[in-house]
Design a protein around this motif. Structure first.
Motif, short mmCIF file in Angstrom:
data_model
loop_
_atom_site.label_atom_id
_atom_site.label_comp_id
_atom_site.label_asym_id
_atom_site.label_seq_id
_atom_site.Cartn_x
_atom_site.Cartn_y
_atom_site.Cartn_z
N ALA A 182 34.90 38.74 25.10
CA ALA A 182 36.04 37.89 24.75
C ALA A 182 36.96 38.58 23.77
CB ALA A 182 35.54 36.56 24.16
N LEU A 183 36.39 39.30 22.81
CA LEU A 183 37.20 40.06 21.86
C LEU A 183 37.98 41.16 22.56
CD1 LEU A 183 37.97 40.75 18.89
CD2 LEU A 183 35.95 42.25 18.87
N LEU A 184 37.34 41.84 23.51
CA LEU A 184 37.97 42.95 24.21
C LEU A 184 39.16 42.49 25.04
CD1 LEU A 184 37.50 46.02 24.54
CD2 LEU A 184 36.23 45.51 26.62
N THR A 185 39.13 41.28 25.56
CA THR A 185 40.20 40.77 26.41
C THR A 185 41.19 39.90 25.65
OG1 THR A 185 38.79 38.89 27.04
CG2 THR A 185 38.75 40.84 28.47
N SER A 223 43.83 46.75 15.82
CA SER A 223 42.39 47.01 15.86
C SER A 223 41.82 46.69 17.24
CB SER A 223 41.68 46.17 14.79
OG SER A 223 42.14 46.52 13.49
N ILE A 224 42.29 45.60 17.86
CA ILE A 224 41.79 45.23 19.18
C ILE A 224 42.21 46.26 20.23
CG2 ILE A 224 42.01 43.51 21.02
CD1 ILE A 224 42.16 41.36 18.86
N ARG A 225 43.44 46.76 20.11
CA ARG A 225 43.89 47.76 21.08
C ARG A 225 43.09 49.06 20.96
NH1 ARG A 225 48.52 46.22 23.64
NH2 ARG A 225 49.70 44.52 22.68
N LYS A 226 42.64 49.39 19.77
CA LYS A 226 41.76 50.55 19.62
C LYS A 226 40.46 50.34 20.39
CE LYS A 226 43.46 52.01 15.06
NZ LYS A 226 43.11 52.18 13.62
N LEU A 227 39.92 49.12 20.29
CA LEU A 227 38.71 48.80 21.06
C LEU A 227 38.97 48.90 22.55
CD1 LEU A 227 36.94 45.74 19.35
CD2 LEU A 227 36.10 48.07 19.57
N GLN A 228 40.12 48.35 23.00
CA GLN A 228 40.45 48.38 24.42
C GLN A 228 40.59 49.82 24.92
OE1 GLN A 228 43.98 46.02 24.43
NE2 GLN A 228 42.89 44.06 24.41
N VAL A 252 43.78 46.79 35.20
CA VAL A 252 44.22 48.16 35.46
C VAL A 252 44.33 48.95 34.17
CG1 VAL A 252 46.10 49.57 36.36
CG2 VAL A 252 45.42 47.49 37.54
N GLY A 253 44.84 48.35 33.11
CA GLY A 253 44.97 48.99 31.81
C GLY A 253 44.53 48.06 30.72
N GLU A 254 44.25 48.62 29.55
CA GLU A 254 43.75 47.80 28.47
C GLU A 254 44.78 46.80 27.98
OE1 GLU A 254 45.18 51.67 26.62
OE2 GLU A 254 44.12 50.97 28.39
N GLU A 255 46.09 47.05 28.25
CA GLU A 255 47.11 46.14 27.79
C GLU A 255 47.45 45.08 28.83
OE1 GLU A 255 50.42 48.43 26.65
OE2 GLU A 255 49.39 49.48 25.04
N CYS A 256 47.06 45.28 30.05
CA CYS A 256 47.39 44.35 31.12
C CYS A 256 46.28 43.35 31.28
CB CYS A 256 47.63 45.11 32.43
SG CYS A 256 49.17 45.99 32.43
N LEU A 257 46.16 42.41 30.39
CA LEU A 257 45.12 41.40 30.42
C LEU A 257 45.74 40.08 30.84
CD1 LEU A 257 43.41 42.39 27.07
CD2 LEU A 257 42.84 43.12 29.38
#
Length: 412
Positions: A42-45, A70-75, A88-93
Motif C-alpha cells: 500500500a505504501l509503494l502504490t 521518500s515514496i518515489r525513492k521506494l518506487q 508500467v512505471g513507478e509514477e503511473c499508479l
C-alpha cells in the motif's frame, strides 16, 4: 531496516511505521499505520493524490511533497514489484478516482489514464498511447517458449560456424607483414607488450561465463534470458563477419607469425573452420588466427556477459556487479596489452555490443512499441522472439529441477 534489507512485500504496518520514523514523519504514523493500516504494498502504490484527498487529507503541503520524495525513492528501488502489479512505471499508479478533476489530465509514460474503462477507481488501463496512436493494453506475459529458445541456440551456433569460415578466409587474405607493417596505434605504441596478457583476457571471459551460467541456471525466467543471449550474440558476430570480410587490416604486431595462403583445398579449410568453431576461437584451446581484427570478438563476449550479469541480478548485489565490471575492463586491457588487436578494434566492439544490448532491452521493455508495425518491419527477429514477453523480466530465482523425494521427505 530498509527495502534492500527486508523485502517490501513482507512489510506490515509496523515496518511502515518504522520507515516513517526513519524518514522523519513520526507525526503521521498514527494516521497512516494505525488508522488506515498501510502495509508495504500500500505504501509503494501511494500517490500524491491519495495524500491530498480523502480519506487521508494531509494539510501541510511541505510534508506532502517531502513524503512523496521518500515514496518515489521506494518506487524507484522496487520497479520490478510495480511492474508485476501491472504498473508500467513507478509514477503511473492508477489510484486516481474516476470522477476527479485531476484524472482528466493524468498521462504518464505514454499512458492516458482518462481512457480507463468504466471510469471508476481501481480500473486497469486498457490502452496505451504512443506516436499518436492507441494500442491495446496487454496483461503481463512472460512466456518461456522453449521452442523459440531452441531456435535461438541453433541461430547462434550457425552464426559461430559461419564466423569460423570467414576467419579462415580472412586469414588467407592477411596482408604481408613485410609490405604492410603494423598501423600506428596510440595505445600499442605506448604500452609494451605483455606475452601472457591474452591468456589472462580469456581467463576473465571464462570466469564471467561461469558466473553467467550459474545465474542462468538459477533464474526463474532462464529460457527468456538464454534466448536473448543467443539472439544478441549471434547478431553481433554476424555483423563482425561483415566487417572482417570487407576490410583486411595489417597485423598489429611483429610477434604474430601470420602468413596467407595456408590452406590449399576446401577440405583443409573446412577442417580449420571446424577447429576454430569447436575451440570457441580461444588460444586456451589451441586456436590461433590472424586477420580477424575489426572488431574484437573477445571484447564482444566479455562485454556481453558483463551486461547480462549486471542486468539480470538485483541492484543490491553490488559486489557481483563490481566484480563483473572489473573482469570486463581488465579483460579489455589484457587484450590491448597483448597487442592482439588494435585499439579501434576493441573500442568498436565495446560500443556496438553495449548499444545493441541497450537498444534491445529498451525495445523489449516498451510494450507499446512491441505492438507497432515499425518494430515488426525493422526488427523481425526481435519481434518474433519477444512477441510474448511484454515488459521487464523480474529478477526472480528458483531451483531448476524438482527436489529429490528424499530431500522433500526430510524438509516436509
Amino acid at each position: 531496516m530498509t527495502g534492500s534489507q527486508f523485502t517490501i512485500r513482507r512489510w506490515t504496518s509496523k515496518h511502515v511505521a518504522k520507515w516513517l520514523k526513519e524518514e522523519g514523519f513520526s507525526e503521521y504514523v498514527d494516521l497512516l499505520c494505525n488508522k488506515h493500516r498501510l502495509d508495504g504494498i500500500a505504501l509503494l502504490t501511494l500517490t500524491e493524490y491519495d495524500l491530498r484527498c480523502a480519506p487521508l487529507e494531509l494539510k501541510v503541503l511541505g510534508d506532502i511533497k517531502r513524503l512523496m520524495v521518500s515514496i518515489r525513492k521506494l518506487q524507484k528501488q522496487h520497479k520490478d514489484i510495480l511492474a508485476e502489479m501491472g504498473y508500467v512505471g513507478e509514477e503511473c499508479l492508477v489510484a486516481h478516482a474516476g470522477n476527479s478533476s485531476q484524472s482528466k489530465d493524468c498521462q504518464c509514460n505514454g499512458v492516458d489514464h482518462s481512457r480507463d474503462s468504466g471510469g471508476s477507481s481501481g480500473d486497469l488501463r486498457t490502452e496505451q498511447y504512443q506516436n499518436g496512436k492507441y494500442y491495446k493494453y496487454q496483461p503481463r506475459r512472460l512466456d518461456p517458449e522453449f521452442w523459440k529458445t531452441a531456435l535461438s541456440s541453433v541461430y547462434v551456433f550457425v552464426v559461430f560456424g559461419f564466423t569460423s569460415i570467414v576467419m579462415v578466409v580472412v586469414h588467407e587474405r592477411v596482408p604481408d607483414m613485410q609490405t604492410y607493417p603494423p598501423l600506428p596505434d596510440i595505445f600499442l605504441d605506448s604500452v609494451p607488450r605483455i606475452p601472457w596478457a591474452f591468456a589472462m583476457a580469456e581467463v576473465c571471459g571464462v570466469v564471467l561465463c561461469t558466473i553467467w551460467l550459474l545465474l542462468l541456471l538459477l533464474h526463474k525466467h532462464r529460457s527468456i534470458l538464454f534466448r536473448r543471449m543467443c539472439s544478441l550474440m549471434g547478431t553481433v558476430f554476424l555483423l563482425r563477419c561483415v566487417t572482417m570480410f570487407v576490410t583486411s587490416l595489417s597485423v598489429p604486431g611483429h610477434h604474430l607469425q601470420c602468413s596467407g595462403k595456408l590452406y590449399g583445398d576446401m577440405w583443409a579449410k573446412f577442417q580449420r573452420a571446424l577447429a576454430i568453431w569447436s575451440g570457441f576461437g580461444m588460444t586456451l584451446t589451441g586456436v590461433h588466427t590472424c586477420g580477424d581484427y575489426m572488431f574484437s570478438g573477445h571484447t564482444v563476449v566479455i562485454t556481453m556477459l558483463n551486461f547480462f550479469v549486471t542486468e539480470y541480478t538485483p541492484r543490491s548485489w553490488n559486489f557481483l556487479h563490481t566484480l563483473s565490471w572489473v573482469l570486463n575492463l581488465f579483460g579489455i586491457f589484457f587484450i590491448l596489452a597483448a597487442h592482439e588487436h588494435y585499439s579501434i578494434d576493441v573500442f568498436i566492439a565495446f560500443y556496438i555490443t553495449t548499444r545493441l544490448f541497450l537498444y534491445y532491452h529498451t525495445l523489449a521493455n516498451t510494450r507499446a512499441y512491441q505492438q507497432s508495425r515499425r518494430a515488426r518491419i525493422w526488427f523481425p527477429m526481435f519481434s518474433f522472439f519477444e512477441c510474448n514477453v511484454n515488459g521487464p523480466v523480474p529478477n526472480e530465482y528458483s531451483w531448476p529441477l524438482s527436489r529429490p523425494k528424499l530431500l522433500k521427505a526430510l524438509i516436509g
